[in-house]
Scaffold this active site. Structure first.
Site, PDB file in Angstrom:
ATOM      1  N   LYS A 157      36.455  20.039  33.935  1.00  0.00           N
ATOM      2  CA  LYS A 157      37.051  18.751  34.312  1.00  0.00           C
ATOM      3  C   LYS A 157      38.579  18.826  34.208  1.00  0.00           C
ATOM      4  CE  LYS A 157      32.881  16.216  33.002  1.00  0.00           C
ATOM      5  NZ  LYS A 157      32.153  15.336  32.079  1.00  0.00           N
TER       6      LYS A 157
ATOM      7  N   ASP B  41      33.628   7.054  33.848  1.00  0.00           N
ATOM      8  CA  ASP B  41      32.228   7.488  33.833  1.00  0.00           C
ATOM      9  C   ASP B  41      31.295   6.395  34.358  1.00  0.00           C
ATOM     10  OD1 ASP B  41      31.562  10.095  33.015  1.00  0.00           O
ATOM     11  OD2 ASP B  41      32.162   9.663  30.948  1.00  0.00           O
TER      12      ASP B  41
ATOM     13  N   GLN C 245      33.165  12.768  26.245  1.00  0.00           N
ATOM     14  CA  GLN C 245      32.101  13.701  26.658  1.00  0.00           C
ATOM     15  C   GLN C 245      30.859  13.514  25.793  1.00  0.00           C
ATOM     16  OE1 GLN C 245      32.219  15.632  29.345  1.00  0.00           O
ATOM     17  NE2 GLN C 245      30.217  16.563  28.990  1.00  0.00           N
TER      18      GLN C 245
HETATM   19  N1  GUN Z   1      27.523  14.673  29.570  1.00  0.00           N
HETATM   20  C1  GUN Z   1      26.716  15.042  30.588  1.00  0.00           C
HETATM   21  N2  GUN Z   1      27.053  14.410  31.722  1.00  0.00           N
HETATM   22  C2  GUN Z   1      28.100  13.618  31.416  1.00  0.00           C
HETATM   23  C3  GUN Z   1      28.887  12.719  32.190  1.00  0.00           C
HETATM   24  O1  GUN Z   1      28.696  12.502  33.394  1.00  0.00           O
HETATM   25  N3  GUN Z   1      29.886  12.096  31.497  1.00  0.00           N
HETATM   26  C4  GUN Z   1      30.112  12.299  30.168  1.00  0.00           C
HETATM   27  N4  GUN Z   1      31.099  11.630  29.590  1.00  0.00           N
HETATM   28  N5  GUN Z   1      29.386  13.125  29.439  1.00  0.00           N
HETATM   29  C5  GUN Z   1      28.396  13.788  30.064  1.00  0.00           C
END
Ligand code: GUN
Length: 311
Positions: free
Chosen positions: A63, A130, A107
């Site tokens: 990311k 998100d 995350q």
């Molecule tokens: N962990 C797995 N997928 C995601 C996501 O789309 N966003 C976040 N913040 N954590 C994750």
């Protein structure tokens, strides 16, 4: 529906998530450059990673690298596994109050003992890239404008490359998670599909899947969906990312569908190279959407409107 021409020819189309994600990322990079030129502000994403989970480290690394490439500023908060809930809430409050931060991502999963819902609910909905905050979940469920979770948004963009008209299609979503299953079901419903959501206790899953025109599988179960379950011409979006070790000790990644059995499908996403790259690209796109929205909200009112509103 574009894929109908494949029916009967047994030539499944492979939906290339890598190239779609690349074009979205290029588009976001242009948006970011225009935004910076216009406002003098760098669009900025704050990423919070707690603990040492190896998969989360990889995802966060991707990311951050994607932000750099797109010209989006990123701020990393890598915190120890024993960080307390209170410390995290304080950090989120600080990021919420910082006008230089447009997007906040915590995350998941969190280390045991931390309350994910409480943290996600604390994020300013305008910065919730998100799309997990209840305000954005509510907007999605009522079909109003908001920030949409990245993986479901990516699934819809991939589907749009092969489906012209969703109306009346039978869609089956396998998995009822808050991150993928539920939001993707809402997005399909919004496009007027007839949607069935299945989960671990669903009986006769194969029979339900056989009726589907669209299958989105997010079960985290390698090879769950067999070719014999798939109606000829159906479309499969495979969200699974499962690490498998074979008898020679080699590891590789597979999805939740048996891709080698899908030749009679209309189209399917490969793993890797399908949904995964779209998740990251959609995060960048959401960050730009959040930045534009906040800039507009904070920008000084034009003088004539100021005069009107003070009357
Ligand atoms: N962990 C797995 N997928 C995601 C996501 O789309 N966003 C976040 N913040 N954590 C994750």
């Amino acid at each position: 529906m574009l894929v109908s021409s494949h029916q009967g020819s047994f030539m499944a189309k492979i939906i290339d998530g890598k190239s779609l994600a690349l074009s979205l990322r290029e588009n976001v990079a242009e948006q970011a450059a225009d935004f910076s030129d216009e406002t003098g502000i760098a669009p900025t994403l704050a990423v919070v990673l707690i603990g040492e989970d190896p998969a989360s480290q990889i995802y966060v690394g991707r990311k951050l690298a994607a932000c750099r490439k797109a010209g989006i500023n990123s701020i990393e908060h890598r915190l120890a596994v024993d960080t307390t809930q209170e410390e995290l809430l304080t950090l989120i409050d600080r990021l919420n109050a910082d006008d230089c931060v447009h997007g906040i991502l915590v995350q998941l999963p969190l280390p045991p003992g931390l309350n994910a819902n409480e943290l996600l609910n604390r994020i300013d909905p305008a910065k919730d890239v998100d799309g997990f905050h209840p305000v954005n979940v509510g907007r999605l469920s009522t079909g109003t404008e908001g920030l949409i979770p990245c993986t479901p948004l990516g699934c819809m963009m991939l589907l749009e490359t092969v489906v012209e008209d969703f109306r009346g299609m039978q869609a089956v979503v396998i998995g009822k998670s808050n991150i993928v299953g539920k939001p993707v079901a809402l997005l399909l419903l919004e496009r007027e599909c007839t949607v069935t959501v299945t989960h671990i206790l669903t009986r006769d899953l194969d029979r339900i899947v056989r009726a589907a025109d669209i299958i989105v599988v997010a079960a985290g179960s390698p090879g769950l969906v067999r070719g014999s379950w798939i109606k000829p011409g159906a479309i499969i979006i495979d969200v699974g990312i499962n690490r498998i070790t074979n008898e020679r000790g080699e590891t590789y990644i597979v999805g939740d569908a048996c891709s080698e059995e899908l030749s009679h499908a209309g189209a399917y996403t490969p793993v890797p190279g399908g949904v995964g790259p779209m998740t990251v690209a959609c995060l960048l796109s959401n960050t730009m959407k959040a930045a534009r929205h906040q800039y507009r909200a904070l920008a000084p009112m034009p003088v004539d409107q100021e005069a009107v509103s003070s009357n």
